[in-house]
Design a protein around this motif. Sequence first.
Motif, PDB file in Angstrom:
ATOM      1  N   ILE A   1       0.982  -1.169  -0.054  1.00 42.79           N
ATOM      2  CA  ILE A   1      -0.207  -0.028  -0.025  1.00 42.79           C
ATOM      3  C   ILE A   1       0.803   1.216  -0.077  1.00 42.79           C
ATOM      4  CG2 ILE A   1      -1.841   1.192   1.421  1.00 42.79           C
ATOM      5  CD1 ILE A   1      -2.250  -1.708   0.110  1.00 42.79           C
ATOM      6  N   GLU A   2       0.547   2.103  -1.144  1.00 46.89           N
ATOM      7  CA  GLU A   2       1.461   3.052  -1.288  1.00 46.89           C
ATOM      8  C   GLU A   2       0.918   4.552  -1.152  1.00 46.89           C
ATOM      9  OE1 GLU A   2       3.045   2.108  -5.090  1.00 46.89           O
ATOM     10  OE2 GLU A   2       3.998   0.522  -4.444  1.00 46.89           O
ATOM     11  N   PRO A   3       0.655   5.189   0.160  1.00 46.36           N
ATOM     12  CA  PRO A   3       0.015   6.264   0.448  1.00 46.36           C
ATOM     13  C   PRO A   3       0.660   7.497   0.080  1.00 46.36           C
ATOM     14  CG  PRO A   3       0.243   4.991   2.502  1.00 46.36           C
ATOM     15  CD  PRO A   3       1.077   4.519   1.743  1.00 46.36           C
ATOM     16  N   GLY A   4       0.489   8.798  -0.512  1.00 46.10           N
ATOM     17  CA  GLY A   4       0.915  10.016  -0.700  1.00 46.10           C
ATOM     18  C   GLY A   4       0.624  10.822   0.982  1.00 46.10           C
ATOM     19  N   LEU A   5       0.398  12.351   0.674  1.00 48.32           N
ATOM     20  CA  LEU A   5       0.218  12.880   1.840  1.00 48.32           C
ATOM     21  C   LEU A   5      -0.621  12.364   2.927  1.00 48.32           C
ATOM     22  CD1 LEU A   5       1.394  15.427   3.039  1.00 48.32           C
ATOM     23  CD2 LEU A   5      -0.546  16.630   2.067  1.00 48.32           C
ATOM     24  N   ALA A   6      -0.402  12.032   3.834  1.00 47.18           N
ATOM     25  CA  ALA A   6      -1.167  11.490   4.959  1.00 47.18           C
ATOM     26  C   ALA A   6      -0.905  12.053   6.305  1.00 47.18           C
ATOM     27  CB  ALA A   6      -1.041  10.085   4.999  1.00 47.18           C
ATOM     28  N   GLU A   7      -2.065  12.673   6.769  1.00 50.68           N
ATOM     29  CA  GLU A   7      -1.817  13.183   8.274  1.00 50.68           C
ATOM     30  C   GLU A   7      -1.757  12.423   9.331  1.00 50.68           C
ATOM     31  OE1 GLU A   7      -3.849  17.032  10.489  1.00 50.68           O
ATOM     32  OE2 GLU A   7      -4.766  16.276   8.995  1.00 50.68           O
TER      33      GLU A   7
ATOM     34  N   ALA B   1       5.176  20.297  11.576  1.00 50.81           N
ATOM     35  CA  ALA B   1       4.423  19.323  11.148  1.00 50.81           C
ATOM     36  C   ALA B   1       3.064  19.681  10.721  1.00 50.81           C
ATOM     37  CB  ALA B   1       4.369  18.430  12.194  1.00 50.81           C
ATOM     38  N   ASN B   2       2.354  20.459  11.419  1.00 56.08           N
ATOM     39  CA  ASN B   2       1.039  20.961  11.376  1.00 56.08           C
ATOM     40  C   ASN B   2       0.950  21.809   9.951  1.00 56.08           C
ATOM     41  OD1 ASN B   2       0.185  19.926  13.459  1.00 56.08           O
ATOM     42  ND2 ASN B   2       0.260  21.668  15.007  1.00 56.08           N
ATOM     43  N   ALA B   3       2.056  22.601   9.769  1.00 58.56           N
ATOM     44  CA  ALA B   3       2.007  23.464   8.409  1.00 58.56           C
ATOM     45  C   ALA B   3       2.031  22.775   7.127  1.00 58.56           C
ATOM     46  CB  ALA B   3       3.267  24.303   8.657  1.00 58.56           C
ATOM     47  N   LEU B   4       2.520  21.473   7.303  1.00 64.79           N
ATOM     48  CA  LEU B   4       2.674  20.542   6.054  1.00 64.79           C
ATOM     49  C   LEU B   4       1.179  20.213   5.708  1.00 64.79           C
ATOM     50  CD1 LEU B   4       4.201  19.105   4.172  1.00 64.79           C
ATOM     51  CD2 LEU B   4       4.046  16.964   5.834  1.00 64.79           C
ATOM     52  N   TYR B   5       0.265  20.051   6.630  1.00 61.87           N
ATOM     53  CA  TYR B   5      -1.213  19.493   6.474  1.00 61.87           C
ATOM     54  C   TYR B   5      -1.875  20.674   6.160  1.00 61.87           C
ATOM     55  CZ  TYR B   5       1.188  15.228   7.964  1.00 61.87           C
ATOM     56  OH  TYR B   5       1.913  14.057   8.069  1.00 61.87           O
TER      57      TYR B   5
ATOM     58  N   ALA C   1      -5.411  16.328   3.538  1.00 64.55           N
ATOM     59  CA  ALA C   1      -4.629  15.123   3.510  1.00 64.55           C
ATOM     60  C   ALA C   1      -5.524  13.741   3.725  1.00 64.55           C
ATOM     61  CB  ALA C   1      -3.507  15.307   4.159  1.00 64.55           C
ATOM     62  N   LEU C   2      -4.895  12.888   3.109  1.00 60.57           N
ATOM     63  CA  LEU C   2      -5.452  11.423   3.550  1.00 60.57           C
ATOM     64  C   LEU C   2      -5.020  11.417   5.286  1.00 60.57           C
ATOM     65  CD1 LEU C   2      -3.324   9.070   1.140  1.00 60.57           C
ATOM     66  CD2 LEU C   2      -5.789   9.871   0.950  1.00 60.57           C
ATOM     67  N   GLN C   3      -6.249  10.401   5.573  1.00 62.27           N
ATOM     68  CA  GLN C   3      -6.334  10.213   6.963  1.00 62.27           C
ATOM     69  C   GLN C   3      -5.960   8.851   7.307  1.00 62.27           C
ATOM     70  OE1 GLN C   3      -7.014  12.981   9.447  1.00 62.27           O
ATOM     71  NE2 GLN C   3      -6.547  14.057   7.437  1.00 62.27           N
ATOM     72  N   PRO C   4      -5.709   8.406   8.584  1.00 58.36           N
ATOM     73  CA  PRO C   4      -5.181   7.070   8.878  1.00 58.36           C
ATOM     74  C   PRO C   4      -6.408   6.042   8.551  1.00 58.36           C
ATOM     75  CG  PRO C   4      -4.546   8.618  10.831  1.00 58.36           C
ATOM     76  CD  PRO C   4      -5.234   9.546   9.835  1.00 58.36           C
ATOM     77  N   GLN C   5      -7.729   6.620   8.800  1.00 58.95           N
ATOM     78  CA  GLN C   5      -8.851   5.696   8.457  1.00 58.95           C
ATOM     79  C   GLN C   5      -8.814   5.415   7.075  1.00 58.95           C
ATOM     80  OE1 GLN C   5      -8.831   8.559  10.479  1.00 58.95           O
ATOM     81  NE2 GLN C   5      -9.293   7.836  12.168  1.00 58.95           N
TER      82      GLN C   5
ATOM     83  N   THR D   1      -6.867  14.066  -3.205  1.00 64.47           N
ATOM     84  CA  THR D   1      -7.055  14.676  -4.488  1.00 64.47           C
ATOM     85  C   THR D   1      -6.377  15.865  -4.744  1.00 64.47           C
ATOM     86  OG1 THR D   1      -9.179  13.554  -4.261  1.00 64.47           O
ATOM     87  CG2 THR D   1      -9.024  15.424  -5.690  1.00 64.47           C
ATOM     88  N   SER D   2      -5.946  16.419  -3.480  1.00 64.02           N
ATOM     89  CA  SER D   2      -5.323  17.714  -3.445  1.00 64.02           C
ATOM     90  C   SER D   2      -3.537  17.684  -4.057  1.00 64.02           C
ATOM     91  CB  SER D   2      -5.176  18.540  -2.386  1.00 64.02           C
ATOM     92  OG  SER D   2      -4.668  17.620  -1.203  1.00 64.02           O
ATOM     93  N   GLN D   3      -3.245  16.408  -4.027  1.00 58.00           N
ATOM     94  CA  GLN D   3      -1.613  16.170  -4.389  1.00 58.00           C
ATOM     95  C   GLN D   3      -1.682  15.634  -5.718  1.00 58.00           C
ATOM     96  OE1 GLN D   3       0.132  13.050  -2.109  1.00 58.00           O
ATOM     97  NE2 GLN D   3       1.911  14.243  -1.999  1.00 58.00           N
ATOM     98  N   SER D   4      -0.700  15.995  -6.628  1.00 52.48           N
ATOM     99  CA  SER D   4      -0.374  15.497  -7.736  1.00 52.48           C
ATOM    100  C   SER D   4       1.171  15.485  -7.948  1.00 52.48           C
ATOM    101  CB  SER D   4      -0.940  16.295  -8.744  1.00 52.48           C
ATOM    102  OG  SER D   4      -0.696  15.703 -10.085  1.00 52.48           O
ATOM    103  N   PHE D   5       1.616  15.053  -9.220  1.00 59.72           N
ATOM    104  CA  PHE D   5       2.942  14.981  -9.573  1.00 59.72           C
ATOM    105  C   PHE D   5       3.674  16.202  -9.593  1.00 59.72           C
ATOM    106  CE2 PHE D   5       0.522  11.658 -11.367  1.00 59.72           C
ATOM    107  CZ  PHE D   5       0.573  10.414 -10.739  1.00 59.72           C
ATOM    108  N   SER D   6       4.920  16.241  -9.107  1.00 58.63           N
ATOM    109  CA  SER D   6       5.577  17.557  -9.252  1.00 58.63           C
ATOM    110  C   SER D   6       6.337  17.572 -10.737  1.00 58.63           C
ATOM    111  CB  SER D   6       6.809  17.469  -8.183  1.00 58.63           C
ATOM    112  OG  SER D   6       6.534  17.096  -7.054  1.00 58.63           O
TER     113      SER D   6
END
Length: 247
Positions: A175-181, A196-200, A205-209, A235-240
């Motif tokens: 399982i390969e998550p991207g940005l996850a809080e 850390a908070n500023a990043l999210y 972001a994705l959540q543990p659930q 959905t907010s994240q894409s490829f650089s």
Amino acid sequence: MMVVLVTGASSGFGRAIAKKFGENAHKVIALARRKDKLESLQKEIPQCEILSCDVCDKEGLKQSLETLPKDFKTIDILVNNAGLALGIEPAQMCDFNDWERMIEVNITALSYLTHLVLPQMVERKNGHIITLGSIAGKYPYPGGNVYGATKAFVRQFALGLRADLAGTNVRVSDIEPGLAESEFSLVRFKGDKERANALYQGSNALQPQDIAEAVYWVATLPKHININTLEMMPTSQSFSALRVSKA
């Protein structure tokens, strides 16, 4: 009913994954270092055994598994969730101790536990190894250096296991998550909550659930289906975009 061993179960992805299986009437073995966190988790899951152990302690890990009650010894699913990132500095500025720790946890410990659990699955011709990789294992980014390399290992290790296990009926998924809080960034930034908070902030972001739902889906598909890899991003994240530096 399945017996599910989840590493790094005291918080974040691991805790959410353990609860997801527990709430669906499966037996859960929750493994992590923080005993108080495990004990609070145990109260939330009907059938839960806790193992307070450092995944990097090979002998302690082996002994902990041997102490499991008889009805928890046959492990149907191993969720290799324990892992960490430390620092995000350029390679030439990194603390080598951080590199060693990431390799120790993300590669060595994961490999060792898999090696302990896998033979019983092969013998029974039934089981599922699920690793928690990362999009960092496929898409490099500044400061990702060794962390990304360890997750590239996790992905390739999972695929290599699939090749080795052909014909055994044992499944393997990465399982390969991207940005996850989660606590992930708090650990990466060594306790700096503001950073850390500023990043999210504002990222949705994705959540543990969300990760738990993905793991549970992969694990409970019909036995003839194997999800090799599952990449997921908010959905907010894409490829650089490819960066070009000009003189």
